[in-house]
Design an enzyme around this catalytic site. Structure first.
Site, mmCIF file in Angstrom:
data_model
loop_
_atom_site.group_PDB
_atom_site.id
_atom_site.type_symbol
_atom_site.label_atom_id
_atom_site.label_comp_id
_atom_site.label_asym_id
_atom_site.label_seq_id
_atom_site.Cartn_x
_atom_site.Cartn_y
_atom_site.Cartn_z
ATOM 1 N N GLY B 46 0.783 -1.229 0.000
ATOM 2 C CA GLY B 46 0.000 0.000 0.000
ATOM 3 C C GLY B 46 0.809 1.269 0.000
ATOM 4 O O GLY B 46 0.325 2.317 0.404
ATOM 5 N N GLU B 74 -0.215 -9.620 -10.007
ATOM 6 C CA GLU B 74 -1.170 -9.570 -8.901
ATOM 7 C C GLU B 74 -2.572 -9.209 -9.362
ATOM 8 O O GLU B 74 -3.505 -9.968 -9.181
ATOM 9 C CB GLU B 74 -0.690 -8.575 -7.842
ATOM 10 C CG GLU B 74 0.460 -9.129 -7.034
ATOM 11 C CD GLU B 74 1.078 -8.114 -6.106
ATOM 12 O OE1 GLU B 74 0.854 -6.904 -6.296
ATOM 13 O OE2 GLU B 74 1.802 -8.535 -5.191
ATOM 14 N N LYS B 219 20.026 3.603 -4.090
ATOM 15 C CA LYS B 219 21.211 3.340 -4.885
ATOM 16 C C LYS B 219 20.928 3.775 -6.306
ATOM 17 O O LYS B 219 19.817 3.616 -6.813
ATOM 18 C CB LYS B 219 21.451 1.843 -4.802
ATOM 19 C CG LYS B 219 22.394 1.227 -5.741
ATOM 20 C CD LYS B 219 22.602 -0.181 -5.230
ATOM 21 C CE LYS B 219 23.346 -1.018 -6.207
ATOM 22 N NZ LYS B 219 23.490 -2.377 -5.689
ATOM 23 N N GLY B 287 -5.631 37.372 18.787
ATOM 24 C CA GLY B 287 -6.507 38.526 18.678
ATOM 25 C C GLY B 287 -5.815 39.849 18.474
ATOM 26 O O GLY B 287 -6.361 40.896 18.751
ATOM 27 N N THR B 288 -4.600 39.813 17.949
ATOM 28 C CA THR B 288 -3.917 41.080 17.737
ATOM 29 C C THR B 288 -4.095 41.581 16.309
ATOM 30 O O THR B 288 -3.633 42.650 15.974
ATOM 31 C CB THR B 288 -2.417 40.974 18.063
ATOM 32 O OG1 THR B 288 -1.919 39.764 17.532
ATOM 33 C CG2 THR B 288 -2.184 41.025 19.547
ATOM 34 N N LYS B 290 -3.581 39.614 13.271
ATOM 35 C CA LYS B 290 -2.677 39.046 12.274
ATOM 36 C C LYS B 290 -3.412 38.730 10.973
ATOM 37 O O LYS B 290 -2.957 39.080 9.889
ATOM 38 C CB LYS B 290 -2.048 37.754 12.816
ATOM 39 C CG LYS B 290 -1.189 37.967 14.027
ATOM 40 C CD LYS B 290 -0.620 36.668 14.539
ATOM 41 C CE LYS B 290 -1.647 35.674 15.039
ATOM 42 N NZ LYS B 290 -2.383 36.122 16.222
ATOM 43 N N THR B 291 -4.549 38.088 11.129
ATOM 44 C CA THR B 291 -5.306 37.711 9.937
ATOM 45 C C THR B 291 -5.761 38.952 9.173
ATOM 46 O O THR B 291 -5.793 38.949 7.945
ATOM 47 C CB THR B 291 -6.510 36.843 10.346
ATOM 48 O OG1 THR B 291 -6.013 35.728 11.074
ATOM 49 C CG2 THR B 291 -7.278 36.355 9.149
ATOM 50 N N GLU B 314 -6.852 27.639 10.243
ATOM 51 C CA GLU B 314 -7.626 27.853 11.449
ATOM 52 C C GLU B 314 -9.088 28.134 11.147
ATOM 53 O O GLU B 314 -9.956 27.690 11.872
ATOM 54 C CB GLU B 314 -7.025 29.034 12.209
ATOM 55 C CG GLU B 314 -6.885 28.790 13.679
ATOM 56 C CD GLU B 314 -5.995 29.843 14.305
ATOM 57 O OE1 GLU B 314 -5.279 29.498 15.248
ATOM 58 O OE2 GLU B 314 -6.017 30.991 13.847
ATOM 59 N N LYS B 452 12.118 43.893 12.098
ATOM 60 C CA LYS B 452 13.209 43.951 11.135
ATOM 61 C C LYS B 452 12.620 43.980 9.745
ATOM 62 O O LYS B 452 11.498 43.525 9.513
ATOM 63 C CB LYS B 452 14.140 42.759 11.300
ATOM 64 C CG LYS B 452 13.622 41.455 10.719
ATOM 65 C CD LYS B 452 14.740 40.437 10.654
ATOM 66 C CE LYS B 452 14.257 39.121 10.085
ATOM 67 N NZ LYS B 452 15.261 38.089 10.113
ATOM 68 N N ARG B 454 14.649 43.529 6.084
ATOM 69 C CA ARG B 454 15.949 43.498 5.410
ATOM 70 C C ARG B 454 15.951 44.397 4.185
ATOM 71 O O ARG B 454 15.011 44.379 3.394
ATOM 72 C CB ARG B 454 16.277 42.069 4.976
ATOM 73 C CG ARG B 454 16.672 41.190 6.137
ATOM 74 C CD ARG B 454 16.876 39.767 5.689
ATOM 75 N NE ARG B 454 17.227 38.910 6.829
ATOM 76 C CZ ARG B 454 16.997 37.607 6.848
ATOM 77 N NH1 ARG B 454 16.438 37.027 5.823
ATOM 78 N NH2 ARG B 454 17.341 36.893 7.891
#
Lengths: 112, 574
Positions: B46, B74, B219, B287-288, B290-291, B314, B452, B454
């Protein structure tokens, strides 16, 4: 097909042979060219048939090199292969047919 | 051996390779399996051996114009065709187009009597006939070890198998031989002894109730190949193997900037937003927002006409759409225009690697410019830290090499250090935004700053992050002796400040008036003094006149007296 009774009585055995001996055997021997093994197989099969199934067998020898399609249709893997199509059940005897005991089991000539 | 264009010739080594056409497989084998040679594919029941083999033939027949023979020990041809029909492969059609031959070798041990010496020439003839009848270049034997179950004479079998593999090589066909994995050996009957050019091991492992399929090249003679275990996926499109991507950090970078969807945030990043193709992490406690930041970014991408792929671990797509609508971000039109695709799945449904493969696949299919993973932290539930990190680094590499901007959200746990990600993934990120709760005066407010970024000048200021009906807004926070003030405290402080200012204004005006008054008083005093001064001058003049008059009178009197006395006249003429 009649179920032969298990017995070690010689007469009983002969009788059962007689009873089973009414059926016609349809046999196909598949070989791969004229190799020593093919030759031995053909000889051995012919001998056994003549000795045990005289007059009530059909034997066809097929070279699968000549008819490769048959190898697939008849599910041939090994060579030589002897297929007992009738009487049922179907049996495949593979090898050069030197093991007489196995052939008798395979062809159902020997009481089990 | 065939030298058709589809068998590629490696430039540095003279080994013919045969492309399998299986996604990712040719990458890890550096061009395919050995051409004209047998390859052993082994694995437990399988794990996808037969499927891999079928795909090899189907792709060969369709993509590379290489017909194939499938010899099954088979499953019957009908069963095979049915099994792979769900993957969109129509074997019967290929068979009728003479691009494929299915040969079911059925072995009934009960039918067979061994009566002496034999060989497997029958099998050879069958195979040979099939190969020649369609000019097959590819052959699959699945699973030839079944012969051991049907035939008793093992020494004959072994000799014949050895002969078979030699014969296949001589025939110049590329073959895949499958074998069931045995105890302590790769295959139950040691097929690896005979097939030594290339051995591929498939594995289906269960860890924490989640299975992951893996593939490893044990191999590969005469070729370099990836040595790791590569996860692979079997889905409605067949097999996809996850190729190596983390080999180098050589991806080209873009200096193009793209808006974050929040103008004030763009301002904070030199006025232009993120770099295209960079990786962005937003971390914060629950709950800050982010989404919301992620959705803003998705919205901005779709506004630019770019495709965005949103992986939600989520929330369901409809939940995200509803929630974002409440802050004025309408994602639904973008979904209808096929600019946005929200792919929501429970993290625990697959293993980590399977997720990765799935993501690769979706990204390849959807071709987005922006990929959002919300939240990346939910993946931790299904893997260890190192696994998650390695998976993410591969994902980021993959996205970067495709110039896709990756946006991750990271849920930090309350109490844990904010400036620390769960698995140290921050080092993989180019831009890191931190959302934090600021709790003052019995209320919670959101603050945002750029930890940050960059390659760009970015603001070092904390901004208050407001979710309004018209989207996200960033406002300056109040910085005072009491620290950062946000929300009501900020507003209160602002009112207070305004009051103080008014007061101050009034005070100054009052002072000004006082000074006016004082100046007026001084002026009056100056006027008084002036008049005094003038008065005294007048007095002085009067006195002087009086004295002069007195003196004159005195002199006149004296002269009068002298005249009267007839005194000698002073010799005036002397």
């Amino acid at each position: 097909m009649n179920e032969p009774e298990i017995t070690d009585d010689k007469e009983e055995f002969d009788r059962s042979l007689q009873q089973g001996g009414t059926q016609t055997y349809v046999l196909r021997l598949y070989i791969t060219g004229i190799t020593p093994r093919s030759t031995i197989a053909i000889q051995n099969v012919k001998k056994i048939c003549e000795e045990n199934l005289k007059g009530r067998y059909e034997l066809e020898v097929i070279d699968i090199y000549q008819q490769p399609m048959l190898a697939k249709d008849e599910q041939i893997i090994a060579a030589p292969t002897l297929i007992k199509r009738l009487p049922l059940p179907l049996k495949r005897l593979i090898g050069d047919m030197t093991d007489k005991e196995r052939i008798f089991v395979g062809l159902d000539l020997w009481p089990k | 051996m065939s030298k058709e264009n589809n068998i590629i010739r490696s430039s540095d080594i003279f080994l013919l390779k045969c492309q399998t056409g299986i996604r990712g497989m040719d990458d890890i084998t550096d061009g395919g399996i050995p051409g004209g040679r047998p390859t052993l594919v082994c694995g437990s029941a399988g794990c996808g051996k037969t499927l891999l083999a079928i795909e090899f033939l189907v792709h060969g027949a369709i993509k590379y114009d290489e017909p194939g023979v499938f010899m099954s020990f088979e499953e019957s041809s009908e069963e095979l065709a049915q099994n792979v029909a769900s993957l969109g492969f129509d074997l019967n059609e290929l068979v009728s187009a003479h691009k494929l031959i299915l040969d079911h070798v059925s072995i009934e041990p009960g039918e067979i009597e061994e009566t002496g010496e034999y060989d497997l020439e029958g099998l050879f003839i069958r195979l040979n006939h099939s190969i020649d009848s369609i000019g097959a270049k590819r052959v699959v034997l699945d699973t030839i070890e079944s012969l051991f179950g049907g035939l008793a004479n093992e020494s004959i079998l072994r000799a014949e198998l050895r002969r078979l593999f030699r014969w296949l090589k001589a025939k110049g066909v590329t073959a895949i031989i499958t074998g069931e994995r045995g105890e302590g050996t790769l295959t139950r009957h040691g097929l690896e002894e005979y097939v030594s050019d290339c051995v591929i091991l498939l594995d289906n492992r269960v860890e924490g109730q989640i299975t992951t399929r893996r593939l490893r090249i044990i191999k590969y003679r005469g070729s370099k190949h990836g040595t790791n275990e590569y996860p692979f996926l079997i889905d409605e499109m067949g097999i996809s193997v996850l190729p190596i991507t983390s080999l180098g950090l050589r991806h080209v970078v873009s200096s193009e900037r793209i808006s974050s969807g929040i103008s004030r945030l763009d301002t904070m990043m030199g006025g232009e937003g993120y770099y295209r193709g960079s990786s962005i992490l937003v971390s914060g406690t629950a709950g800050t927002g982010k989404t919301s930041i992620a959705a803003s970014f998705a919205d901005a991408a779709c506004n630019r006409g770019e495709r965005c792929l949103y992986f939600a671990f989520e929330e369901s797509p409809s939940q995200i759409i509803r929630n974002m609508l409440s802050i004025g971000i309408d994602l639904e039109p973008w979904i209808k225009q096929e600019l946005l695709d929200i792919y929501a799945v429970r993290p625990t449904i697959y293993g980590l690697e399977t997720h990765l493969v799935k993501m690769y696949k979706l990204v390849r299919e959807f071709k987005p410019k922006v990929v959002i993973i919300d939240p990346v932290t939910n993946l931790i539930a299904i893997g260890s830290d190192t696994e998650v990190k390695s998976m993410l680094s591969r994902l980021i590499d993959f996205l970067k090499s495709n110039q896709i901007t990756a946006f991750f959200t990271n849920l930090s746990h309350t109490g844990a250090a904010l400036e620390q990600t769960e698995f140290g993934i921050s080092s993989l990120m180019d831009t890191w935004l931190l959302l934090r709760d600021i709790e003052i005066g019995s209320e919670r407010n959101r603050g945002l700053y750029i930890l940050k970024s960059r390659g760009m000048a970015h603001s070092n200021q904390i901004r208050e992050f407001l979710l309004t009906d018209d989207g996200i807004d960033l406002v300056d926070v109040y910085l005072g002796p009491a620290g950062v003030l946000t929300g009501t405290a900020r507003i209160a402080q602002e009112i207070q400040e305004k009051a103080a200012q008014n007061l101050h204004k009034r005070e100054i005006e009052q002072k000004k008036r006082e000074i006016y008054r004082r100046r007026a008083a001084i002026k009056a005093r100056i006027a008084a003094l002036n008049s005094e001064f003038e008065e005294s001058q007048e007095d002085f003049d009067k006195l002087t006149q009086q004295e002069e008059a007195q003196e004159r009178t005195l002199a006149e009197e004296q002269a009068k007296i002298a005249h009267l006395r007839a005194a000698d006249k002073p010799n005036e003429n002397q």
